[in-house]
Design a protein around this motif. Sequence first.
Motif, PDB file in Angstrom:
ATOM      1  N   SER A  52       7.140   8.784  -8.466  1.00  0.00           N
ATOM      2  CA  SER A  52       7.874   8.405  -9.842  1.00  0.00           C
ATOM      3  C   SER A  52       7.723   7.181 -10.058  1.00  0.00           C
ATOM      4  O   SER A  52       7.518   6.186  -9.284  1.00  0.00           O
ATOM      5  CB  SER A  52       9.356   8.835  -9.720  1.00  0.00           C
ATOM      6  N   PRO A  53       7.651   6.630 -11.404  1.00  0.00           N
ATOM      7  CA  PRO A  53       7.500   5.299 -11.824  1.00  0.00           C
ATOM      8  C   PRO A  53       8.522   4.615 -10.908  1.00  0.00           C
ATOM      9  O   PRO A  53       9.774   4.870 -10.798  1.00  0.00           O
ATOM     10  CB  PRO A  53       8.194   5.305 -13.520  1.00  0.00           C
ATOM     11  N   GLY A  54       8.092   3.209 -10.630  1.00  0.00           N
ATOM     12  CA  GLY A  54       8.896   2.095 -10.285  1.00  0.00           C
ATOM     13  C   GLY A  54       9.355   2.737  -8.601  1.00  0.00           C
ATOM     14  O   GLY A  54       9.930   1.783  -7.614  1.00  0.00           O
ATOM     15  N   ALA A  55       8.967   3.813  -7.967  1.00  0.00           N
ATOM     16  CA  ALA A  55       9.548   4.026  -6.743  1.00  0.00           C
ATOM     17  C   ALA A  55       8.566   3.339  -5.615  1.00  0.00           C
ATOM     18  O   ALA A  55       8.919   2.545  -4.831  1.00  0.00           O
ATOM     19  CB  ALA A  55       8.838   5.531  -6.345  1.00  0.00           C
ATOM     20  N   ILE A  56       7.370   2.928  -5.763  1.00  0.00           N
ATOM     21  CA  ILE A  56       6.463   2.300  -4.926  1.00  0.00           C
ATOM     22  C   ILE A  56       7.080   0.537  -5.018  1.00  0.00           C
ATOM     23  O   ILE A  56       7.108   0.205  -3.897  1.00  0.00           O
ATOM     24  CB  ILE A  56       4.872   2.154  -5.199  1.00  0.00           C
ATOM     25  N   GLU A  57       7.253   0.147  -6.299  1.00  0.00           N
ATOM     26  CA  GLU A  57       7.831  -0.963  -6.262  1.00  0.00           C
ATOM     27  C   GLU A  57       9.325  -1.243  -5.537  1.00  0.00           C
ATOM     28  O   GLU A  57       9.406  -2.351  -4.802  1.00  0.00           O
ATOM     29  CB  GLU A  57       8.148  -1.687  -7.625  1.00  0.00           C
ATOM     30  N   ALA A  58      10.174  -0.392  -5.805  1.00  0.00           N
ATOM     31  CA  ALA A  58      11.512  -0.365  -5.193  1.00  0.00           C
ATOM     32  C   ALA A  58      11.266  -0.437  -3.371  1.00  0.00           C
ATOM     33  O   ALA A  58      12.053  -1.066  -2.932  1.00  0.00           O
ATOM     34  CB  ALA A  58      12.192   0.856  -5.794  1.00  0.00           C
ATOM     35  N   VAL A  59      10.282   0.624  -2.995  1.00  0.00           N
ATOM     36  CA  VAL A  59      10.227   0.686  -1.576  1.00  0.00           C
ATOM     37  C   VAL A  59       9.650  -0.734  -1.244  1.00  0.00           C
ATOM     38  O   VAL A  59       9.887  -1.054   0.025  1.00  0.00           O
ATOM     39  CB  VAL A  59       9.464   1.888  -1.115  1.00  0.00           C
ATOM     40  N   THR A  60       8.683  -1.041  -1.833  1.00  0.00           N
ATOM     41  CA  THR A  60       8.061  -2.398  -1.441  1.00  0.00           C
ATOM     42  C   THR A  60       8.972  -3.538  -1.283  1.00  0.00           C
ATOM     43  O   THR A  60       9.112  -4.381  -0.375  1.00  0.00           O
ATOM     44  CB  THR A  60       6.830  -2.701  -2.388  1.00  0.00           C
ATOM     45  N   ARG A  61       9.984  -3.697  -2.171  1.00  0.00           N
ATOM     46  CA  ARG A  61      11.141  -4.529  -2.233  1.00  0.00           C
ATOM     47  C   ARG A  61      11.835  -4.546  -1.203  1.00  0.00           C
ATOM     48  O   ARG A  61      11.911  -5.321  -0.324  1.00  0.00           O
ATOM     49  CB  ARG A  61      11.803  -4.644  -3.554  1.00  0.00           C
ATOM     50  N   PHE A  62      12.265  -3.267  -0.642  1.00  0.00           N
ATOM     51  CA  PHE A  62      13.038  -2.852   0.489  1.00  0.00           C
ATOM     52  C   PHE A  62      12.406  -3.356   1.627  1.00  0.00           C
ATOM     53  O   PHE A  62      12.901  -4.036   2.632  1.00  0.00           O
ATOM     54  CB  PHE A  62      13.205  -1.413   0.533  1.00  0.00           C
ATOM     55  N   TRP A  63      10.972  -2.857   1.907  1.00  0.00           N
ATOM     56  CA  TRP A  63      10.176  -3.344   3.064  1.00  0.00           C
ATOM     57  C   TRP A  63      10.097  -4.816   3.223  1.00  0.00           C
ATOM     58  O   TRP A  63      10.218  -5.474   4.205  1.00  0.00           O
ATOM     59  CB  TRP A  63       8.940  -2.617   3.384  1.00  0.00           C
ATOM     60  N   GLU A  64       9.996  -5.518   2.160  1.00  0.00           N
ATOM     61  CA  GLU A  64      10.004  -7.022   1.992  1.00  0.00           C
ATOM     62  C   GLU A  64      11.289  -7.765   2.718  1.00  0.00           C
ATOM     63  O   GLU A  64      11.301  -8.709   3.097  1.00  0.00           O
ATOM     64  CB  GLU A  64       9.560  -7.599   0.735  1.00  0.00           C
ATOM     65  N   SER A  65      12.191  -6.962   2.120  1.00  0.00           N
ATOM     66  CA  SER A  65      13.697  -7.482   2.578  1.00  0.00           C
ATOM     67  C   SER A  65      13.853  -7.438   4.071  1.00  0.00           C
ATOM     68  O   SER A  65      14.659  -8.096   4.744  1.00  0.00           O
ATOM     69  CB  SER A  65      14.692  -6.796   2.040  1.00  0.00           C
ATOM     70  N   THR A  66      12.792  -6.787   4.988  1.00  0.00           N
ATOM     71  CA  THR A  66      13.018  -6.815   6.381  1.00  0.00           C
ATOM     72  C   THR A  66      12.291  -7.862   7.074  1.00  0.00           C
ATOM     73  O   THR A  66      12.458  -7.962   8.403  1.00  0.00           O
ATOM     74  CB  THR A  66      12.591  -5.308   7.006  1.00  0.00           C
ATOM     75  N   GLY A  67      11.660  -8.594   6.139  1.00  0.00           N
ATOM     76  CA  GLY A  67      11.080  -9.815   6.708  1.00  0.00           C
ATOM     77  C   GLY A  67       9.352  -9.466   6.944  1.00  0.00           C
ATOM     78  O   GLY A  67       8.711 -10.483   7.349  1.00  0.00           O
ATOM     79  N   GLY A  68       8.824  -8.279   6.523  1.00  0.00           N
ATOM     80  CA  GLY A  68       7.560  -7.869   6.615  1.00  0.00           C
ATOM     81  C   GLY A  68       6.784  -8.305   5.572  1.00  0.00           C
ATOM     82  O   GLY A  68       7.174  -8.737   4.743  1.00  0.00           O
ATOM     83  N   ARG A  69       5.498  -8.133   5.773  1.00  0.00           N
ATOM     84  CA  ARG A  69       4.366  -8.633   4.716  1.00  0.00           C
ATOM     85  C   ARG A  69       3.720  -7.332   4.473  1.00  0.00           C
ATOM     86  O   ARG A  69       3.043  -6.725   5.005  1.00  0.00           O
ATOM     87  CB  ARG A  69       3.251  -9.553   5.173  1.00  0.00           C
ATOM     88  N   VAL A  70       4.001  -6.832   3.180  1.00  0.00           N
ATOM     89  CA  VAL A  70       3.546  -5.535   2.721  1.00  0.00           C
ATOM     90  C   VAL A  70       2.064  -5.575   2.338  1.00  0.00           C
ATOM     91  O   VAL A  70       1.714  -6.459   1.510  1.00  0.00           O
ATOM     92  CB  VAL A  70       4.261  -4.905   1.439  1.00  0.00           C
ATOM     93  N   VAL A  71       1.355  -4.636   2.790  1.00  0.00           N
ATOM     94  CA  VAL A  71      -0.164  -4.346   2.366  1.00  0.00           C
ATOM     95  C   VAL A  71      -0.360  -3.048   1.824  1.00  0.00           C
ATOM     96  O   VAL A  71       0.510  -2.077   2.403  1.00  0.00           O
ATOM     97  CB  VAL A  71      -0.680  -4.537   3.788  1.00  0.00           C
ATOM     98  N   HIS A  72      -1.000  -2.737   1.012  1.00  0.00           N
ATOM     99  CA  HIS A  72      -1.222  -1.522   0.229  1.00  0.00           C
ATOM    100  C   HIS A  72      -2.654  -0.868   1.005  1.00  0.00           C
ATOM    101  O   HIS A  72      -3.650  -1.426   0.412  1.00  0.00           O
ATOM    102  CB  HIS A  72      -1.066  -1.368  -1.188  1.00  0.00           C
ATOM    103  N   LEU A  73      -2.766   0.454   1.125  1.00  0.00           N
ATOM    104  CA  LEU A  73      -3.947   1.156   1.433  1.00  0.00           C
ATOM    105  C   LEU A  73      -3.924   2.678   1.039  1.00  0.00           C
ATOM    106  O   LEU A  73      -2.709   3.045   1.034  1.00  0.00           O
ATOM    107  CB  LEU A  73      -4.300   0.971   2.960  1.00  0.00           C
ATOM    108  N   THR A  74      -4.951   3.316   1.059  1.00  0.00           N
ATOM    109  CA  THR A  74      -4.724   4.712   0.935  1.00  0.00           C
ATOM    110  C   THR A  74      -4.645   5.495   2.204  1.00  0.00           C
ATOM    111  O   THR A  74      -4.621   4.675   3.474  1.00  0.00           O
ATOM    112  CB  THR A  74      -6.176   5.372   0.433  1.00  0.00           C
ATOM    113  N   PRO A  75      -3.829   6.472   2.258  1.00  0.00           N
ATOM    114  CA  PRO A  75      -3.474   7.172   3.496  1.00  0.00           C
ATOM    115  C   PRO A  75      -4.698   7.360   4.464  1.00  0.00           C
ATOM    116  O   PRO A  75      -4.613   7.059   5.703  1.00  0.00           O
ATOM    117  CB  PRO A  75      -2.852   8.568   3.237  1.00  0.00           C
ATOM    118  N   ARG A  76      -5.738   7.710   3.866  1.00  0.00           N
ATOM    119  CA  ARG A  76      -7.099   8.038   4.668  1.00  0.00           C
ATOM    120  C   ARG A  76      -7.636   6.626   5.392  1.00  0.00           C
ATOM    121  O   ARG A  76      -8.019   6.675   6.523  1.00  0.00           O
ATOM    122  CB  ARG A  76      -8.199   8.564   3.788  1.00  0.00           C
ATOM    123  N   ARG A  77      -7.572   5.680   4.406  1.00  0.00           N
ATOM    124  CA  ARG A  77      -8.068   4.226   5.115  1.00  0.00           C
ATOM    125  C   ARG A  77      -7.283   3.873   5.908  1.00  0.00           C
ATOM    126  O   ARG A  77      -7.703   3.357   7.215  1.00  0.00           O
ATOM    127  CB  ARG A  77      -8.062   3.438   3.685  1.00  0.00           C
TER     128      ARG A  77
END
Lengths: 299, 299
Positions: free
Chosen positions: A166-191
């Motif tokens: 859904s719209p905004g879902a990826i961004e919201a989850v990205t912000r959540f993971w960034e709040s744990t201190g990690g560095r978010v990287v985006h890839l396709t599931p297969r890659r």
Amino acid sequence: MNTSAPHTDFSEASIRTIAVVGLGLLGGSVAKAVRGQSGDAAVRVIGCARRAETREFAVKHGFVDDVTDDPVEAAAQADLVLIATPVDRIADYVINIAAKCPQVLMTDVGSTKFRIVEAVKAAPEAAARFVAAHPIAGSEKTGLQHACGDLFQDKPIVITASGDESPGAIEAVTRFWESTGGRVVHLTPRRHDDLLAISSHMPHLMSSLVANQLPGEAIPMVGTGWLDTTRIAAGDEGLWTAIVSENRDAILSALEQTAGNLGDLIDVIRSRDDESLTGFLREAREKREAARPTRLPTP
Amino acid sequence: MNTSAPHTDFSEASIRTIAVVGLGLLGGSVAKAVRGQSGDAAVRVIGCARRAETREFAVKHGFVDDVTDDPVEAAAQADLVLIATPVDRIADYVINIAAKCPQVLMTDVGSTKFRIVEAVKAAPEAAARFVAAHPIAGSEKTGLQHACGDLFQDKPIVITASGDESPGAIEAVTRFWESTGGRVVHLTPRRHDDLLAISSHMPHLMSSLVANQLPGEAIPMVGTGWLDTTRIAAGDEGLWTAIVSENRDAILSALEQTAGNLGDLIDVIRSRDDESLTGFLREAREKREAARPTRLPTP
């Protein structure tokens, strides 16, 4: 937050309460990381575990605000559900929770992604609110007793979107993971799965091969080299059998490449081609040095 | 100490001065370990290095009492000479020093033993006073700047007697190595090389293979598993080419066994035999846990 699933818009989503399904090393560490934040970032955490001892430990050591053994009960109170179980059970949890809690956003910690994302795609109401993730953290240790709030600090978190979110879902989850201190990287599931087969799954299996080859007589003589190389071989065999099962083709392809390279190395050593051997060792040293964590870009 | 070589009796040998030929990680660490002792155990150390910068660093940081660039000059003042050079130069140093300093006891730090011991046997006056040793310590780091006095604490020190040593020589060298904090183990040179091929040399080469296989795209995504497994791949390629050259047959035999085991593992994964895979992973975990340093007997 509106409930017209699967068309919820998460652009304005505020994550105040999370449910963590599976209180092991990763689930416990996420709980600690986000619960420990002060002020506006503070998050309430509901833990879900099957074993009563784990639930008691989680409360006693401040990992969670509340606990339950029912994933749906936990999810019903949450803005975000984190599925932190072994990889072979993640898709089922996502689909079941989506059916019963149509408002909730979901993410996971699985070390494999393609089969999980494909399985969830079969349930559009689940796929719309599930953003698959893999925090590359942890070690040979398992269990809540090893969890800690800074496990994800500067660690890569791979988000593998399905395209069905859904719209905004990826961004919201990205912000959540960034709040744990990690560095978010985006890839396709297969890659993701192809790269992880080479950077994590194959190395794990090679580490186990090296460990298995040690004769008992040599046990008192192992040095730090053997201990480093085989450290991950101490990992849980059940978790790793499930990972191999979820990413079988990519792992087979990586192992076959290793077998070919090993054959070439044996030929180089047998033919006393010391120049090629030095070149091979130099290239490996340079590759290792390029990947040292101190040289990674920091967020 | 009498000088009727090769029949010197070392039973009463008192080691008050040592010469360290080669001031790298291992030579420097031995120097620091024995020089730092107080009272009767205090030892005077003469360092020998070709590079002026290394000699200056050794004096400045208290590794040695005196320095020279001439191995024979250093050996002439010593009760014991430690050869701490790369493996392919050890036998020559032992033979040359024995010819010019007929009273001195000698030992070394080489990671391979059979070819060194065989080469020294050709010179009986050298073989009588050389007690070959391999302290299993150190890491991917090289150079005097990483040397430290507790490097050998509780580490295995393998002594590989040739059978040609003068009376008391093995005992005197054993006492010396024990004074560094290590645990002495006795093996034949051949058995040492066969076991080390499996516990150290093959793991090093597998670590390099795993490092080399990483695609550049995966560099930002490596986790602690990859970093642990490939740590020793950062070792110096020149030192390791020499080690492979000195122990070629045993290393080839270990690598061929690994290649066979890898083929079996690929078959197990391809045939979806998860029970065998779990068994393989469990055995590796148990082997790793049995070899953990915390479980080693302490001296």
